[in-house]
Design an enzyme around this catalytic site. Structure first.
Site, PDB file in Angstrom:
ATOM      1  CG  HIS A  12      -0.279  -0.114   2.522  1.00  0.00           C
ATOM      2  ND1 HIS A  12      -0.705  -0.950   3.531  1.00  0.00           N
ATOM      3  CD2 HIS A  12       0.812   0.517   3.018  1.00  0.00           C
ATOM      4  CE1 HIS A  12       0.091  -0.812   4.578  1.00  0.00           C
ATOM      5  NE2 HIS A  12       1.016   0.064   4.297  1.00  0.00           N
ATOM      6  CG  HIS A  59       0.579   3.685   8.136  1.00  0.00           C
ATOM      7  ND1 HIS A  59      -0.453   2.965   7.594  1.00  0.00           N
ATOM      8  CD2 HIS A  59       1.715   3.085   7.710  1.00  0.00           C
ATOM      9  CE1 HIS A  59       0.038   1.981   6.853  1.00  0.00           C
ATOM     10  NE2 HIS A  59       1.349   2.030   6.912  1.00  0.00           N
ATOM     11  CG  HIS A 194       8.226  -1.525   3.910  1.00  0.00           C
ATOM     12  ND1 HIS A 194       7.398  -2.587   4.158  1.00  0.00           N
ATOM     13  CD2 HIS A 194       7.494  -0.416   4.219  1.00  0.00           C
ATOM     14  CE1 HIS A 194       6.229  -2.148   4.571  1.00  0.00           C
ATOM     15  NE2 HIS A 194       6.249  -0.832   4.634  1.00  0.00           N
ATOM     16  CD  GLU A 241       3.005  -1.911   6.320  1.00  0.00           C
ATOM     17  OE1 GLU A 241       2.866  -0.755   6.732  1.00  0.00           O
ATOM     18  OE2 GLU A 241       3.210  -2.182   5.124  1.00  0.00           O
TER      19      GLU A 241
HETATM   20  C1  DHB Z   1       6.074   3.236   2.194  1.00  0.00           C
HETATM   21  C2  DHB Z   1       5.576   1.967   2.509  1.00  0.00           C
HETATM   22  C3  DHB Z   1       4.502   1.834   3.408  1.00  0.00           C
HETATM   23  O1  DHB Z   1       3.977   0.633   3.781  1.00  0.00           O
HETATM   24  C4  DHB Z   1       3.923   2.960   3.977  1.00  0.00           C
HETATM   25  O2  DHB Z   1       2.885   2.783   4.807  1.00  0.00           O
HETATM   26  C5  DHB Z   1       4.427   4.214   3.688  1.00  0.00           C
HETATM   27  C6  DHB Z   1       5.498   4.356   2.789  1.00  0.00           C
HETATM   28  C7  DHB Z   1       7.184   3.407   1.202  1.00  0.00           C
HETATM   29  O3  DHB Z   1       7.860   2.436   0.823  1.00  0.00           O
HETATM   30  O4  DHB Z   1       7.387   4.548   0.727  1.00  0.00           O
HETATM   31 FE    FE Z   2       2.581   0.880   5.468  1.00  0.00          FE
END
Ligand code: DHB
Ligand code: FE
Length: 289
Positions: A12, A59, A194, A241
């Site tokens: 997302h 978030h 990530h 996540e």
């Molecule tokens: C990014 C990824 C995410 O899951 C999020 O909530 C906000 C930013 C990203 O990779 O930029």
């Molecule tokens: Fe996220």
């Protein structure tokens, strides 16, 4: 009876919304990701779900560090989108399904999940983007009613993967006992690997992401058995996540098959992944484990 017809997972990353707003879906950077939705759109057109239960992580929009429920379920007639700071377009409101929400809440609490019940709830990019990706041409007249379910991914201690897997199984049992005829799709949003801040910012672990994409179909219990420390070590601090994927998969209690999947990395700072699983009617044991 209500029936779960499938599960969809997608990253997302907010910049997906920016790309859509700028009409960049066919540029070389974005095309592989958006192409993954062609079979998803075909499936949605054919199957026409009535309700999407969207399992995501807030978030810092509706909940913040001062009050952070481990799990929450929406019970509103309507959910408004707001911008929690990524500067992406605000999408039109999403219709809820109050009857199914309360049915879920009754069953999940009876199943010993101590939820936060939200009769008002703002939804962030983790909820809105997957719906927009599912129905990009709907002009905001979303063809599904929605139920948001959040999992804390910010304030430690976080729930374990096993707890999320069991929550998913309880969601599956609850939907299957809802007396109205309707088709439900369960969406798990976020991931895959990530880390957005700290020394390991920018971490992507392709091997782990591909492992998750294989196991989510064939052996989800292997993902449920991972410890939070292991997930964070291998997938980064926002890689948790993955919990939303595991919860989604727990709710699929039929004959589960992969319809389509795509891995495209990086998208922004993230291992971008999309998967659609069908949940055939050949039902396996619905008993609590
Ligand atoms: C990014 C990824 C995410 O899951 C999020 O909530 C906000 C930013 C990203 O990779 O930029
Ligand atoms: Fe996220």
């Amino acid at each position: 009876m209500a029936r779960i017809i499938g599960g969809l997972t997608t990253s997302h990353v907010p910049s997906i919304a920016g790309a859509m707003a700028r009409g960049e879906e066919r540029t070389p950077y974005w095309k592989p990701f958006f192409d993954a939705f062609t079979p998803v759109h075909e499936w949605l057109n054919r199957e026409r779900p009535d309700v999407a239960i969207v399992i995501y992580n807030d978030h810092g929009l509706n909940f913040f560090l001062d009050k952070m429920p481990t799990f929450s379920v929406g019970a509103a007639a309507r959910y408004d989108n707001a911008d929690e700071g990524w500067g992406i377009p605000i999408l039109p409101s999403f219709e809820g399904d109050v009857d199914l929400s309360w049915h879920l809440i009754e069953h999940l609490v009876a199943d010993e999940f101590d939820l936060t019940i939200c009769q008002e709830m703002l939804v962030d990019h983790a909820f809105t983007l997957p719906i927009k990706l599912m129905y990009p041409d709907s002009g905001g007249q979303w063809p599904v009613r929605t139920i948001p379910i959040t999992i804390n991914s910010i304030q430690h201690p976080l729930p374990s993967a096993m707890r999320c897997w069991k929550l998913g199984q309880a969601i599956g049992r609850a939907v299957n006992s809802f007396p109205k005829d309707m088709k439900v799709v369960v969406v798990g949003t976020g991931g895959l690997s990530h880390q957005l801040d700290g020394e390991r910012a920018g971490l992507i672990n392709k091997a782990f992401d591909l492992f998750c994409m294989e196991k989510i179909v064939s052996d989800p219990a292997a993902l449920a058995a991972l410890s939070n420390r292991e997930i964070i070590e291998r997938a980064g601090s926002q890689g948790v996540e993955l919990m939303t994927w595991i919860t989604m998969r727990g709710a699929l209690n039929g004959d589960v098959r992969k319809v389509t999947s795509l891995y495209h990395a990086p998208i922004s700072n993230t291992g971008g992944a999309v998967m659609l699983l069908s949940n055939g009617s050949q039902s396996v044991s619905l008993a609590a484990e």
